[in-house]
Design a protein around this motif. Sequence first.
Motif, PDB file in Angstrom:
ATOM      1  N   LEU A   1       0.913  -1.233   0.041  1.00  8.48           N
ATOM      2  CA  LEU A   1       0.086  -0.126   0.068  1.00  8.48           C
ATOM      3  C   LEU A   1       0.896   1.188  -0.181  1.00  8.48           C
ATOM      4  O   LEU A   1       1.866   1.258   0.793  1.00  8.48           O
ATOM      5  N   ASP A   2       0.661   2.108  -0.897  1.00 10.14           N
ATOM      6  CA  ASP A   2       1.745   3.218  -1.012  1.00 10.14           C
ATOM      7  C   ASP A   2       0.669   4.575  -1.650  1.00 10.14           C
ATOM      8  O   ASP A   2      -0.434   4.398  -1.714  1.00 10.14           O
ATOM      9  N   SER A   3       1.464   5.743  -1.509  1.00  8.85           N
ATOM     10  CA  SER A   3       0.845   6.952  -2.072  1.00  8.85           C
ATOM     11  C   SER A   3       1.686   7.746  -2.696  1.00  8.85           C
ATOM     12  O   SER A   3       3.007   7.344  -2.566  1.00  8.85           O
ATOM     13  N   ILE A   4       1.671   8.713  -3.425  1.00  8.38           N
ATOM     14  CA  ILE A   4       2.518   9.571  -4.198  1.00  8.38           C
ATOM     15  C   ILE A   4       3.266  10.464  -3.186  1.00  8.38           C
ATOM     16  O   ILE A   4       4.482  10.721  -3.182  1.00  8.38           O
ATOM     17  N   ALA A   5       2.701  10.764  -1.925  1.00 10.08           N
ATOM     18  CA  ALA A   5       3.175  11.392  -0.895  1.00 10.08           C
ATOM     19  C   ALA A   5       4.490  10.720  -0.142  1.00 10.08           C
ATOM     20  O   ALA A   5       5.263  11.451   0.368  1.00 10.08           O
ATOM     21  N   CYS A   6       4.400   9.275  -0.032  1.00  7.69           N
ATOM     22  CA  CYS A   6       5.464   8.403   0.383  1.00  7.69           C
ATOM     23  C   CYS A   6       6.286   7.768  -0.684  1.00  7.69           C
ATOM     24  O   CYS A   6       6.948   6.967  -0.410  1.00  7.69           O
ATOM     25  N   PHE A   7       5.998   8.253  -1.818  1.00  8.68           N
ATOM     26  CA  PHE A   7       7.066   7.597  -2.983  1.00  8.68           C
ATOM     27  C   PHE A   7       8.280   7.873  -2.903  1.00  8.68           C
ATOM     28  O   PHE A   7       9.024   8.908  -2.469  1.00  8.68           O
ATOM     29  N   GLU A   8       9.237   6.651  -2.762  1.00 12.93           N
ATOM     30  CA  GLU A   8      10.657   6.712  -2.959  1.00 12.93           C
ATOM     31  C   GLU A   8      10.904   5.720  -4.053  1.00 12.93           C
ATOM     32  O   GLU A   8      10.932   4.714  -4.077  1.00 12.93           O
ATOM     33  N   LEU A   9      11.854   6.444  -4.681  1.00  8.75           N
ATOM     34  CA  LEU A   9      12.503   5.912  -6.108  1.00  8.75           C
ATOM     35  C   LEU A   9      13.259   4.661  -5.722  1.00  8.75           C
ATOM     36  O   LEU A   9      12.930   3.566  -6.632  1.00  8.75           O
ATOM     37  N   ALA A  10      14.019   4.423  -4.955  1.00  8.20           N
ATOM     38  CA  ALA A  10      14.882   3.229  -4.776  1.00  8.20           C
ATOM     39  C   ALA A  10      13.752   2.026  -4.341  1.00  8.20           C
ATOM     40  O   ALA A  10      13.967   0.962  -4.854  1.00  8.20           O
ATOM     41  N   GLU A  11      12.905   2.262  -3.536  1.00  6.36           N
ATOM     42  CA  GLU A  11      11.972   1.382  -3.142  1.00  6.36           C
ATOM     43  C   GLU A  11      11.006   0.890  -4.483  1.00  6.36           C
ATOM     44  O   GLU A  11      10.506  -0.135  -4.475  1.00  6.36           O
ATOM     45  N   ALA A  12      10.876   1.998  -5.289  1.00 12.53           N
ATOM     46  CA  ALA A  12       9.784   1.609  -6.501  1.00 12.53           C
ATOM     47  C   ALA A  12      10.575   0.652  -7.313  1.00 12.53           C
ATOM     48  O   ALA A  12      10.030  -0.043  -8.072  1.00 12.53           O
ATOM     49  N   LYS A  13      11.851   1.328  -7.449  1.00 15.78           N
ATOM     50  CA  LYS A  13      12.440   0.320  -8.378  1.00 15.78           C
ATOM     51  C   LYS A  13      12.750  -1.157  -7.909  1.00 15.78           C
ATOM     52  O   LYS A  13      12.496  -1.952  -8.782  1.00 15.78           O
TER      53      LYS A  13
END
Length: 250
Positions: free
Chosen positions: A97-109
Motif C-alpha cells: 500500500l503506497d501513495s505519491i506522498a510516500c513515493f521513494e524511487l529506490a523502493e519503487a525500483k
Amino acid sequence: MNLFSREQYILVTGASSGIGRACAMLCNARGASVIACGRNEARLREAQAKCASPAHWHNETKDLLAELESLPQWVAALRQKYGRLWGLIHAAGEGRLDSIACFELAEAKRHHDLNFFAPMQLARGFADRRNFLKGGAMLFLSSASAVYPEKGHCVYGAAKAALATAMKSVSQEMAAKGLRVHCLAPGWIRTPMLDAATKSMGESYAAREEGRYPLGFGEPEDVAEMAVFLLSEKARWITGQNFVLGGGCY
C-alpha cells in the motif's frame, strides 16, 4: 479429473504460500508434475508432504530478486534437469500500500524488479523453443489494481499493469510457436498479502474492503482453479487475456 499427465511439468513460483501454493497443489492433484519454487525450503517441503502425489512434486529453492539477471539461464537449467516444461505459473511477488506522498524511487525500483522484471526474465527463458512443449502456456499473476486503479496502489498497480500489457504483446509473439500466454488479475484474496494490509491498516479497513465484494474476499483455491484450467489443453483456444477475478466487485 486429471487435466495433465505426469510428463507435463509445470513450474510454479511463489509455491510456498498463498495463491502460488494453491496453484501448485491443484496442478499436482490434476495430474501434472510440479516444480515448486520458493524462498522458504521448509514451507516447500511442508506443501510437498500434503500434496496429492509427493513423488511428482519437486522443490527448487530460489530467490528471484537476488538472482534476477540469471533467471533465463535458470529456466534452461530446469529444462535440462526435468525435460521440456509444459507450463509456468508465476505467482511470486509482493503487494504494498503506497501513495505519491510516500513515493521513494529506490523502493519503487525494487518493487518493479520483483513484480515486473522478474516475470519478464522468466518469460524470456521459458519462451525459448528448447525449453517448452508446444501447446503449453505461461500464466502470470497480475492484479485487479492494474485494471481498476485504486488509491493506495500507485506503485503496485503500475507494476502489475506493465506486466499485463507486456504479456499481451508476448502472447501475440508466441502464438505461432505454440505457446499460450495469460494473466490473472485477482482482487483481494485471503493470503499473507491481505494479512499484511490488515495489520497495517486495521480491521476496519479489511471489513470496509470486504463489504465492496458481493461474493466476499476470494480464497487462493478460487484463483488456482482458473489458473489450472488456463494451463490445460481445455483452454487451447485462449491466449492473450488478463482475466479479472473480483467476486463481483469489478
